[in-house]
Structures are given as structure tokens and as C-alpha cells.
Motif scaffolding. Structure first.
Motif, PDB file in Angstrom:
ATOM      1  N   ARG A   1       0.839  -1.206   0.000  1.00 16.90           N
ATOM      2  CA  ARG A   1       0.000   0.000   0.000  1.00 16.90           C
ATOM      3  C   ARG A   1       0.874   1.255   0.000  1.00 16.90           C
ATOM      4  N   ASN A   2       1.977   1.220   0.791  1.00 16.37           N
ATOM      5  CA  ASN A   2       2.882   2.386   0.848  1.00 16.37           C
ATOM      6  C   ASN A   2       3.490   2.655  -0.527  1.00 16.37           C
ATOM      7  N   LEU A   3       3.893   1.600  -1.202  1.00 21.29           N
ATOM      8  CA  LEU A   3       4.514   1.768  -2.533  1.00 21.29           C
ATOM      9  C   LEU A   3       3.519   2.362  -3.524  1.00 21.29           C
ATOM     10  N   VAL A   4       2.276   1.882  -3.433  1.00 22.73           N
ATOM     11  CA  VAL A   4       1.229   2.405  -4.331  1.00 22.73           C
ATOM     12  C   VAL A   4       0.993   3.886  -4.037  1.00 22.73           C
ATOM     13  N   SER A   5       0.900   4.224  -2.731  1.00 27.87           N
ATOM     14  CA  SER A   5       0.652   5.627  -2.327  1.00 27.87           C
ATOM     15  C   SER A   5       1.811   6.517  -2.770  1.00 27.87           C
ATOM     16  N   ALA A   6       3.053   6.037  -2.531  1.00 29.39           N
ATOM     17  CA  ALA A   6       4.236   6.833  -2.891  1.00 29.39           C
ATOM     18  C   ALA A   6       4.288   7.056  -4.401  1.00 29.39           C
ATOM     19  N   ARG A   7       3.972   5.972  -5.140  1.00 29.55           N
ATOM     20  CA  ARG A   7       3.993   6.082  -6.601  1.00 29.55           C
ATOM     21  C   ARG A   7       2.936   7.089  -7.083  1.00 29.55           C
ATOM     22  N   LYS A   8       1.782   7.053  -6.410  1.00 28.34           N
ATOM     23  CA  LYS A   8       0.685   7.965  -6.772  1.00 28.34           C
ATOM     24  C   LYS A   8       1.101   9.427  -6.555  1.00 28.34           C
ATOM     25  N   GLU A   9       1.766   9.695  -5.414  1.00 23.80           N
ATOM     26  CA  GLU A   9       2.207  11.061  -5.094  1.00 23.80           C
ATOM     27  C   GLU A   9       3.284  11.501  -6.081  1.00 23.80           C
ATOM     28  N   LEU A  10       4.177  10.588  -6.414  1.00 25.84           N
ATOM     29  CA  LEU A  10       5.274  10.892  -7.334  1.00 25.84           C
ATOM     30  C   LEU A  10       4.731  11.196  -8.739  1.00 25.84           C
ATOM     31  N   GLU A  11       3.735  10.447  -9.115  1.00 27.64           N
ATOM     32  CA  GLU A  11       3.079  10.638 -10.423  1.00 27.64           C
ATOM     33  C   GLU A  11       2.441  12.026 -10.486  1.00 27.64           C
ATOM     34  N   ALA A  12       1.766  12.379  -9.382  1.00 28.83           N
ATOM     35  CA  ALA A  12       1.113  13.703  -9.303  1.00 28.83           C
ATOM     36  C   ALA A  12       2.166  14.801  -9.368  1.00 28.83           C
ATOM     37  N   ALA A  13       3.309  14.592  -8.688  1.00 26.94           N
ATOM     38  CA  ALA A  13       4.396  15.580  -8.680  1.00 26.94           C
ATOM     39  C   ALA A  13       4.933  15.764 -10.101  1.00 26.94           C
ATOM     40  N   ARG A  14       5.099  14.631 -10.823  1.00 27.65           N
ATOM     41  CA  ARG A  14       5.622  14.704 -12.193  1.00 27.65           C
ATOM     42  C   ARG A  14       4.681  15.526 -13.089  1.00 27.65           C
TER      43      ARG A  14
END
Lengths: 44, 476
Positions: free
Chosen positions: B31-44
Motif C-alpha cells: 500500500r505504501n509503494l502504491v501511495s508513494a507512486r501515486k504522489e510521485l506521479e502527481a508531482a511529475r
């Protein structure tokens, strides 16, 4: 003016972002715990 | 050694708790990896926009990093807490079932409660129990990691009592000996027992003695203050058949098994619990060979011993009654094995297989019983009639002493001094009795057999082996 505001607000904004990340991590652990931890003895 | 797989649900804190922890860690990380990836995607996505959007991108990237960092910190902290809680309960439950188990074993030892298979004669530490719901076999139904007080059947979910205190003995059980597997009844499991084998050579009348003694016990029970119950249907059926045969004037069928099934009878007294009486009637042929006696495993836990002898194996008796004996030989069926030989073989067996030294004395009560005293005038010479006559002449002397003196003296006069000496040298407590297990000489009539004198030796042994329970019992 905007530069000054950003300079002073940045630490707070970054802290808020970190707190938000921590809250997500906490929620994730809570959900994982709720999904997996089921004490008690039941026959399958 | 491979551990026995118990068909019960293991305590949460002994297995599943750790699997749950592992799954929690794995899921939280995913779940943490999914959340982190989601935030990183939004940042990009935000990074390509205005300055304000770029600021937002920095914040989202910070949040992504924070998810990973705090995710690690929470996983470490909560896992330690989770393990601590699991271990605390693990230890509590371990302590709980160890205490209940030790208390149970201590109580069973203190009350002398044991389980003995009436079929293979093994002393059983733990019978195998059947689940009343689905019939699954539970081999270790004791306080354990599967439950302190109850086990939950893995197949049907039935809760099975796991301790003596919750009466797990009332469940259908079986002998764990793979070669046996005899279905045990409640009376066979964790009850106080008295084991009395009836030894003697072939044709001394052991089977008739056993059934007549049980019949006497049942008849005298109300006066003696207890109620008899058959523990299993096998004993009940065997007794009913023998009673029918005796009632029709036919002696009971000959025992064929040198290692017989125990005849079990439960004796209950109001407010004083119960005792399960195991009576054994091995085939007399087993005494012809000492090897045969090896099979008599129950010698390990005897409460007393009834040694039955046929007076017509004694040469002096044969000589005395030779004129009448030839005509009564078929009815009397004298035993072929001299009493001294049968007794000698019991001692040899005890020495060779149960570590009894040649000089050691057996502390168990041993009753030497001369059977067939209904024949000719033996009743007047050594039977109860003779004892009563002696008691009338010696009112101050105890009838038991008079009986002992009378029978012992007669055996010596019949040149059986060495039998008496062997018995008294090797055994601390010996008493002499007479009986007639059929009550009369067998003939062609259907007159019922009514044995007499069987109860006295049995009651003496019961009273000696378990004085607390049988102290007030005095058969006439």
C-alpha cells in the motif's frame, strides 16, 4: 513579497506534506492490520 | 521423530498470529509503494506547469518520500509492538496450558486414576478420542497449543473438552496401541481401578469362579453399600450368557484366550466415587508354559491375586478319594497341572519379565482358594462348615485365623508343604479360602449351579488393595 512569503512558508508547507505522507503510511498500516489480523480459533 | 498432526485449530498465538503479522507487513508495504507512486506521479504532472504548480509538485514529492520514510518507521515500531503482544499472549497461554496439564496429571496420580485397555492390557497415558461431531480422531486431547480447556475440531468446528476436569473421558475413545484400537468406554478411561487376575491351571474352574463371583457381587451389592454397573457391553453380554448357562446347570464355556479381555465392572458408592474392577481369567493352558505367561502384561499393575487350585490335582487327595473318584472323574474334571507348578511359573515369570528378584516378597494380597469343595466331604473337612464348627469350639479366635489354620494345615497334611512354603516365602500377605464355584458336582440334570465362597477372597483383596473404598465391606 511572494519570494519572502515562500521563503518563510516553505518549511511549514514541507512539514505539512511530510505529515500528509506520514498519515497515508499510518492509514496503510491500519488498513493492512484490519485486513489481516483476525485473532480467534475458528475451523476453516 | 515426526510430530503428530492434531486435527484441531491451533491457538492464534502459536501460529496464525505470526502469519497475520507477516501479511500485515507485506500489505502495508504494498500500500505504501502504491501511495508513494501515486504522489510521485502527481508531482511529475505538476512539474510541467506554472511556478505555483511546481511548488505543489515539490510538496507531493515530499509526501511521497514521507510515505516511504514513515512507512518504514511505522512498520518497525508497530511490528515490534505486534510481536511483543503476540509473545506476551504466547507465554500466557503456554503457562496456562502447562499449569492445567500439570495440575491434571498431578490430580490423576494423586487419585490413582489411570487408563488401562481391557483388550491389550497396556497402561495408556493418553487414549485417542473421537470427535462427537465428525468422528475425526484426536490423538492429543490435552491442554496444549490447540487450546487450554477445549480443542476445536478442524473438520467440523466442534469444541472438545481437553482436560479430565471437563470430563473428556466421557467422549468415545480408543486404545492408541496400533495393534489394538479397542473402543474404550468411560469407565475404562481415567478411573480408579482394581486389577485382580484369577490364576490357576487348566480346569480348576476359573471362569465359573469369575462369573459366580460377579453374580455374588451383584446380589450382595445393596447390602455391601454399592451399586455395580457393567462398563462395556462385552462384559455384560458375557455375564448374561454365563448366568444363563449356570442357571441351566451347564458350566461356563472354557476360556480359550491365554491373554483374555478384562471383565470390567464398575462399583459405585454414594458420595465416595467409584472403582472399576478388572477381573482377568486367562486360559489355564498359559500356565503350562512360562512363555505363555509373558503375555499377561497386566501383572505389572496387579492389585491382588486369586490363585485357584483344584484339590483333585493333589496326589494325596486322589489317593484318599480313589474309590469314589473314578466314578466322578468326568464330573470333577481334575486339572492336569499340579498347583505347585502353576504357582512356580507365576514366580518365574515375575522374576524374568518384571524384575522381581528371587528373594523379594510380593506385597500384594494373594488368596489361595481351593475350589470344588462341594465334592465328597471336603466341605466338612476344609469348607465353611468346618470353619464354623471350629469357630463354635473357639469363640475367642477370629474366624479368618481359624480358616487359615484349617486350610493351611490340611494342605500340609496333603503333602503340599512346599506349595505353602513357596507361597508364604514369596508373598507377604497370604490367606487361604475354599469355594465351590458351581455349588455342586455337575451332572446330567438342569438344576442351576449356585456357587458359594467366591466373594470372601475377592472382598479381602479389594479391602486390602483399596481400604478406603472397601473398608466397610464384610461379606458373610
Amino acid at each position: 513579497m511572494i519570494g519572502w512569503l515562500l521563503y518563510h512558508a516553505a518549511p511549514y508547507l514541507l512539514s505539512a506534506a511530510a505529515l500528509y505522507g506520514a498519515a497515508i503510511a499510518l492509514r496503510n498500516y491500519g488498513l493492512a492490520f484490519a485486513n489481516n489480523v483476525k485473532p480467534g480459533r475458528r475451523a476453516p | 521423530m515426526s510430530a503428530i498432526q492434531e486435527p484441531a485449530v491451533k491457538s492464534y498465538f502459536f501460529g496464525k498470529g505470526y502469519r497475520d503479522l507477516q501479511a500485515t507487513i507485506a500489505e502495508s508495504w504494498s500500500r505504501n509503494l502504491v501511495s508513494a507512486r501515486k504522489e510521485l506521479e502527481a508531482a511529475r504532472r505538476l512539474w510541467s506547469g506554472t511556478y505555483l504548480a511546481k511548488g505543489g509538485a515539490i510538496l507531493r514529492a515530499t509526501a511521497s518520500l514521507s510515505v516511504i520514510l514513515f512507512g518504514t518507521a511505522f512498520f518497525l515500531a508497530f511490528s515490534i509492538l505486534h510481536i511483543a503482544v503476540l509473545l506476551a499472549f504466547f507465554l500466557l497461554i503456554y503457562l496456562g496450558f502447562t499449569i492445567v496439564y500439570l495440575v491434571e496429571r498431578g490430580y490423576l496420580a494423586w487419585r490413582k486414576l489411570s487408563t488401562v485397555c481391557p483388550e491389550c492390557h497396556e497402561k495408556i497415558a493418553l487414549p485417542e478420542y473421537f470427535c462427537p461431531g465428525c468422528g475425526e480422531i484426536h490423538r492429543r486431547l490435552i491442554p496444549s497449543q490447540y487450546g487450554i480447556l477445549h480443542h476445536v475440531c478442524v473438520k467440523c468446528g466442534t469444541r472438545l473438552p481437553a482436560t479430565f476436569f471437563l470430563r473428556h473421558g466421557e467422549l468415545q475413545a480408543r486404545c492408541p496401541n496400533p495393534a489394538c484400537g479397542y473402543l474404550l468406554k468411560a469407565g475404562h478411561v481415567e478411573s480408579r481401578k482394581v486389577f485382580i487376575p484369577i490364576f490357576g491351571g487348566p480346569s480348576v474352574g476359573k471362569s465359573a469362579y469369575l462369573f459366580a463371583a460377579v453374580q455374588g457381587l451383584a446380589a450382595e451389592a445393596p447390602r455391601l453399600g454399592f451399586s455395580p454397573f457393567f462398563v462395556d457391553t462385552h462384559s455384560e453380554g458375557e455375564f448374561a450368557r454365563a448366568r444363563q448357562e449356570l442357571g441351566r446347570g451347564r458350566p461356563p464355556a472354557k476360556t480359550l484366550a491365554s491373554l483374555p479381555r478384562a471383565f470390567s465392572l464398575e462399583l459405585r458408592r454414594n458420595g465416595q466415587g467409584s472403582r472399576v474392577l478388572y477381573l482377568y481369567d486367562p486360559a489355564g493352558e498359559a500356565f503350562g508354559e512360562t512363555e505363555g505367561l509373558v503375555l499377561h502384561k497386566y501383572q505389572e499393575y496387579l492389585s491382588g491375586l486369586i490363585f485357584l487350585i483344584d484339590p483333585f490335582t493333589i496326589p494325596a487327595v486322589q489317593l484318599e478319594y480313589q474309590d469314589r473318584l473314578s466314578g466322578a472323574r468326568d464330573a470333577l474334571k481334575p486339572s492336569a497341572l499340579p498347583a505347585e507348578d502353576a504357582l512356580g511359573r507365576i514366580f518365574i515369570n515375575l522374576e524374568e519379565h518384571f524384575g522381581q528378584s528371587r528373594t523379594a516378597r510380593l506385597k500384594l494380597p494373594v488368596a489361595l482358594v481351593i475350589n470344588k469343595v462341594d465334592a465328597f466331604n471336603l466341605e466338612d473337612r476344609i469348607g465353611e462348615r468346618a470353619v464354623r464348627a471350629r469357630a463354635a469350639a473357639n469363640p475367642t479366635t477370629d474366624p479368618d485365623t481359624l480358616r487359615n489354620e484349617l486350610i493351611r494345615g490340611q494342605l500340609v497334611r496333603w503333602d503340599q508343604g512346599s506349595l505353602v512354603q513357596q507361597l508364604e516365602t514369596r508373598c507377604v500377605r497370604v490367606r487361604y479360602y475354599t469355594c465351590s464355584s458351581l455349588g455342586r458336582m455337575p451332572d446330567s440334570t438342569a438344576r442351576p449351579f449356585e456357587g458359594r465362597g467366591m466373594l470372601a477372597p475377592l472382598m479381602w483383596i479389594l479391602g486390602t488393595a483399596d481400604a478406603g473404598f472397601f473398608q466397610s465391606i464384610h461379606p458373610t
